[in-house]
Enzyme design. Structure first.
Site, PDB file in Angstrom:
ATOM      1  N   GLY A   1       0.784  -1.070  -0.106  1.00 13.48           N
ATOM      2  CA  GLY A   1       0.026   0.016  -0.037  1.00 13.48           C
ATOM      3  C   GLY A   1       0.900   1.078   0.160  1.00 13.48           C
TER       4      GLY A   1
ATOM      5  N   GLN B   1       2.708  10.255   0.828  1.00 16.19           N
ATOM      6  CA  GLN B   1       4.137   9.268   1.178  1.00 16.19           C
ATOM      7  C   GLN B   1       5.288   9.925  -0.189  1.00 16.19           C
ATOM      8  OE1 GLN B   1       2.524   5.202   2.146  1.00 16.19           O
ATOM      9  NE2 GLN B   1       4.405   5.097   3.132  1.00 16.19           N
TER      10      GLN B   1
ATOM     11  N   CYS C   1       5.692  -0.192   7.382  1.00 24.62           N
ATOM     12  CA  CYS C   1       5.259   0.981   6.465  1.00 24.62           C
ATOM     13  C   CYS C   1       6.604   1.405   5.548  1.00 24.62           C
ATOM     14  CB  CYS C   1       5.070   2.234   7.417  1.00 24.62           C
ATOM     15  SG  CYS C   1       4.642   3.657   6.718  1.00 24.62           S
ATOM     16  N   LEU C   2       6.179   1.772   4.250  1.00 24.39           N
ATOM     17  CA  LEU C   2       7.396   2.040   3.439  1.00 24.39           C
ATOM     18  C   LEU C   2       8.023   3.299   4.089  1.00 24.39           C
ATOM     19  CD1 LEU C   2       5.862   1.421   0.006  1.00 24.39           C
ATOM     20  CD2 LEU C   2       7.479   0.084   1.402  1.00 24.39           C
TER      21      LEU C   2
ATOM     22  N   HIS D   1      -4.383   1.315   7.629  1.00 25.81           N
ATOM     23  CA  HIS D   1      -2.934   1.867   7.495  1.00 25.81           C
ATOM     24  C   HIS D   1      -2.886   3.154   6.388  1.00 25.81           C
ATOM     25  CE1 HIS D   1       1.391   1.568   8.057  1.00 25.81           C
ATOM     26  NE2 HIS D   1       1.146   2.313   6.741  1.00 25.81           N
ATOM     27  N   GLU D   2      -3.375   2.841   5.303  1.00 24.50           N
ATOM     28  CA  GLU D   2      -3.145   4.000   4.361  1.00 24.50           C
ATOM     29  C   GLU D   2      -4.457   5.133   4.654  1.00 24.50           C
ATOM     30  OE1 GLU D   2      -0.980   3.834   2.448  1.00 24.50           O
ATOM     31  OE2 GLU D   2      -0.343   1.619   2.904  1.00 24.50           O
TER      32      GLU D   2
ATOM     33  N   HIS E   1      -2.624   7.018   7.036  1.00 21.57           N
ATOM     34  CA  HIS E   1      -1.877   7.940   6.403  1.00 21.57           C
ATOM     35  C   HIS E   1      -2.536   9.482   5.948  1.00 21.57           C
ATOM     36  CE1 HIS E   1       2.183   6.473   6.350  1.00 21.57           C
ATOM     37  NE2 HIS E   1       1.807   5.361   5.868  1.00 21.57           N
TER      38      HIS E   1
END
Ligand code: ZN
Length: 198
Positions: free
Chosen positions: A64, A69, A110-111, A152-153, A156
């Protein structure tokens, strides 16, 4: 070289990539609530935005990625997730969670925190309403890992990060670790990285 890596390598060498730098923990943009999107206003540039976001997410091996991000202030995120033979691909614009229940506790990464994983408690089932890549309203029912990815997304897009769910005791324990990692992560620029050959 795994199947995925072989695919990635071929893909990268096809010269199609537009990998963007992923903002890392510590960047102020990750803490800002993103702006609502007018589909009409972005529809012409949406294919390019999505292509870059998919390239970036695949390069970084994520499931994701939210627009903020990669430095875009918009309520937009993508999720790409494989389970057995099923492959889910979701583009969510202006998403909201309209229903949630159950509880799952599991590892999450997480990226924007490369290589950092913690256990996070999430709802097991969610229903998400959003606009898709064609400007159409969609309602998505998700469970398990997919439900985790949506939470999660969407977090963000609201400036919320997965570390916010840590109990205070663990937050205090991780603080010095994160402060150290933050300095290293700042230097990572995916857009300048060489394709991985394994
Ligand atoms: Zn993340």
């Amino acid at each position: 070289m795994g199947v995925k890596d072989a695919f990635l390598y071929a893909y990268i060498n096809g010269g199609q990539m537009a990998v963007l730098r992923i903002l890392k923990y510590g960047d102020k943009l990750l803490r800002k609530k993103t702006k609502q999107v007018s589909y009409q206003e972005i529809k012409n540039k949406l294919p390019l935005i999505l292509k870059d976001m998919y390239d970036t997410m695949e390069f970084a091996n994520g499931i994701g990625l939210s627009a903020n991000q990669v430095g875009l202030d918009m309520q937009l995120a993508i999720i790409s997730y494989k389970e057995n033979t099923k492959h889910y691909n979701f583009v969510i614009i202006n998403p909201v969670i309209v229903s949630l229940d159950g509880e799952i506790y599991g590892d999450e990464g997480c990226l924007s925190f490369p290589g950092f994983f913690i256990k996070v408690k999430r709802y097991e089932n969610v229903v998400v309403r959003a606009i898709n890549e064609n400007g159409l309203p969609v309602e998505i029912k998700a469970t398990g890992l997919l439900a985790r990815a949506f939470q999660h997304e969407i977090d963000h897009l609201n400036g919320v990060l997965f570390i916010d769910y840590l109990p205070l005791r663990l937050k205090l324990r991780y603080m010095p670790v994160l402060a150290k990692l933050k300095r290293q992560w700042k230097k990572i620029d995916e857009s300048k990285m060489e394709p991985r050959v394994i």
